[in-house]
Motif scaffolding. Structure first.
Motif, short mmCIF file in Angstrom:
data_model
loop_
_atom_site.label_atom_id
_atom_site.label_comp_id
_atom_site.label_asym_id
_atom_site.label_seq_id
_atom_site.Cartn_x
_atom_site.Cartn_y
_atom_site.Cartn_z
N GLY A 76 56.34 2.99 -20.03
CA GLY A 76 55.67 3.40 -18.79
C GLY A 76 54.42 4.22 -19.07
O GLY A 76 53.36 3.98 -18.49
N LEU A 77 54.54 5.16 -19.99
CA LEU A 77 53.37 5.99 -20.34
C LEU A 77 52.30 5.16 -21.04
O LEU A 77 51.10 5.39 -20.85
N ALA A 78 52.76 4.20 -21.84
CA ALA A 78 51.80 3.33 -22.51
C ALA A 78 51.01 2.53 -21.48
O ALA A 78 49.78 2.42 -21.55
N HIS A 79 51.73 2.00 -20.51
CA HIS A 79 51.10 1.15 -19.49
C HIS A 79 50.22 1.98 -18.55
O HIS A 79 49.07 1.61 -18.28
N ARG A 80 50.75 3.09 -18.06
CA ARG A 80 50.02 3.86 -17.04
C ARG A 80 48.88 4.68 -17.62
O ARG A 80 47.82 4.81 -17.01
N ALA A 81 49.12 5.26 -18.79
CA ALA A 81 48.15 6.24 -19.30
C ALA A 81 47.48 5.84 -20.61
O ALA A 81 46.48 6.44 -21.00
N GLY A 82 48.04 4.83 -21.30
CA GLY A 82 47.49 4.49 -22.62
C GLY A 82 48.04 5.38 -23.72
O GLY A 82 47.46 5.47 -24.80
N LEU A 83 49.17 6.03 -23.43
CA LEU A 83 49.76 6.92 -24.44
C LEU A 83 50.61 6.11 -25.41
O LEU A 83 51.50 5.38 -25.00
N ILE A 105 48.95 9.33 -29.52
CA ILE A 105 47.53 8.97 -29.44
C ILE A 105 47.20 8.51 -28.03
O ILE A 105 47.99 7.81 -27.39
N ASN A 106 46.05 8.94 -27.56
CA ASN A 106 45.55 8.50 -26.25
C ASN A 106 44.64 7.31 -26.47
O ASN A 106 43.51 7.45 -26.95
N LEU A 107 45.14 6.12 -26.14
CA LEU A 107 44.36 4.89 -26.34
C LEU A 107 43.44 4.58 -25.17
O LEU A 107 42.68 3.60 -25.22
N ASP A 108 43.51 5.40 -24.12
CA ASP A 108 42.60 5.17 -22.99
C ASP A 108 41.19 5.59 -23.40
O ASP A 108 41.00 6.65 -23.99
N PRO A 109 40.18 4.76 -23.09
CA PRO A 109 38.82 5.10 -23.52
C PRO A 109 38.16 6.19 -22.67
O PRO A 109 37.14 6.76 -23.09
N ASP A 110 38.72 6.48 -21.50
CA ASP A 110 38.00 7.37 -20.57
C ASP A 110 38.75 8.64 -20.16
O ASP A 110 38.12 9.66 -19.91
N THR A 111 40.08 8.55 -20.02
CA THR A 111 40.78 9.61 -19.31
C THR A 111 41.66 10.45 -20.24
O THR A 111 42.50 9.89 -20.97
N PRO A 112 41.50 11.77 -20.23
CA PRO A 112 42.39 12.63 -21.01
C PRO A 112 43.83 12.52 -20.49
O PRO A 112 44.04 12.21 -19.32
N ILE A 113 44.79 12.78 -21.35
CA ILE A 113 46.21 12.81 -20.95
C ILE A 113 46.72 14.23 -21.14
O ILE A 113 46.60 14.80 -22.23
N GLU A 114 47.28 14.79 -20.08
CA GLU A 114 47.86 16.13 -20.14
C GLU A 114 49.36 16.00 -20.35
O GLU A 114 50.05 15.37 -19.56
N ILE A 115 49.84 16.63 -21.40
CA ILE A 115 51.28 16.64 -21.67
C ILE A 115 51.77 18.06 -21.50
O ILE A 115 51.17 19.01 -22.05
N ARG A 117 55.08 20.82 -21.61
CA ARG A 117 56.40 21.09 -22.18
C ARG A 117 57.48 20.49 -21.27
O ARG A 117 57.44 20.70 -20.06
N GLY A 118 58.40 19.74 -21.83
CA GLY A 118 59.46 19.14 -21.03
C GLY A 118 59.19 17.70 -20.64
O GLY A 118 60.11 16.98 -20.26
N ASP A 119 57.92 17.26 -20.73
CA ASP A 119 57.61 15.85 -20.43
C ASP A 119 58.24 14.95 -21.50
O ASP A 119 58.17 15.25 -22.70
N ARG A 120 58.81 13.85 -21.06
CA ARG A 120 59.43 12.92 -22.02
C ARG A 120 58.33 12.04 -22.62
O ARG A 120 57.70 11.27 -21.91
#
Ligand code: DUT
Ligand code: MG
Length: 166
Positions: A76-83, A105-115, A117-120
């Motif tokens: 899900g994270l890979a698909h939605r965020a590129g994580l 790794i953030n594979l999205d070319p444009d958008t930062p990913i905020e993680i 504590r506690g996120d799976r």
């Protein structure tokens, strides 16, 4: 402390002892029958596009001999965020007693990913594994495939994007 070997409860449900850092949570299967137990982040991290980070889970395990832990991305994270995970699947050796870390790794070319504590952030699979007895020989048994590989059976046509094809 004396290291103890942990006997499997059963082949299908090996016992895996877990030591947790303060505030960390046990790897948890979301549904009966799930192969992967989710691992949560023990840290707050911001991953800029294209960047990677080794992220702690606060989880240490004693995997029994004959098993391996595999750290897989979550789809899900890979698909939605590129994580994703740089070294997917990560290998957790039975003898490893350190904290399980995830090389995100953030594979999205444009958008930062905020993680937070506690996120799976990943999932841990426990699988039986064989250790081979590697034996050097003069020549190998013949086989139907022989040395053919790397697309020898055909594939789909595509451009030579990498420029490495002849
Ligand atoms: O995603 C991962 C992969 C590995 N590890 C830990 C457990 C594993 O047992 C140890 C070593 O991993 P690996 O053998 O893949 O890395 P290496 O670069 O070969 O390190 P080493 O020389 O310590 O074996 O690091 C993790 O916490 N997360
Ligand atoms: Mg290694």
């Amino acid at each position: 402390m004396v290291e103890q070997r942990v006997a499997p409860e059963s082949a299908a449900h090996p016992r895996v002892e877990v030591a947790l850092a303060p505030g960390a949570s046990l790897p948890a299967y979301a549904h009966p029958g799930d192969a992967g137990a989710d691992l949560a982040s023990a840290e707050d991290v911001v991953l800029e596009p294209g960047r990677r980070a080794l992220v702690g889970t606060g989880v240490s395990v004693a995997i029994p001999d004959g098993y391996v832990g595999l750290v897989h991305p979550r789809s899900g994270l890979a698909h939605r965020a590129g994580l994703s995970i740089v070294n997917a699947p990560g290998t957790v050796d039975a003898g490893y007693r350190g904290e399980i870390k995830v090389n995100l790794i953030n594979l999205d070319p444009d958008t930062p990913i905020e993680i937070h504590r506690g996120d799976r952030i990943a999932q841990l699979l426990i699988q039986p594994v064989s250790r081979a007895a590697f034996v050097a020989v003069e020549s190998l048994d013949a086989s139907a495939r022989g040395a053919a590989g790397f697309g020898s059976t055909g594939g789909f046509s595509h451009g030579s994007a990498s420029g490495q094809e002849g």
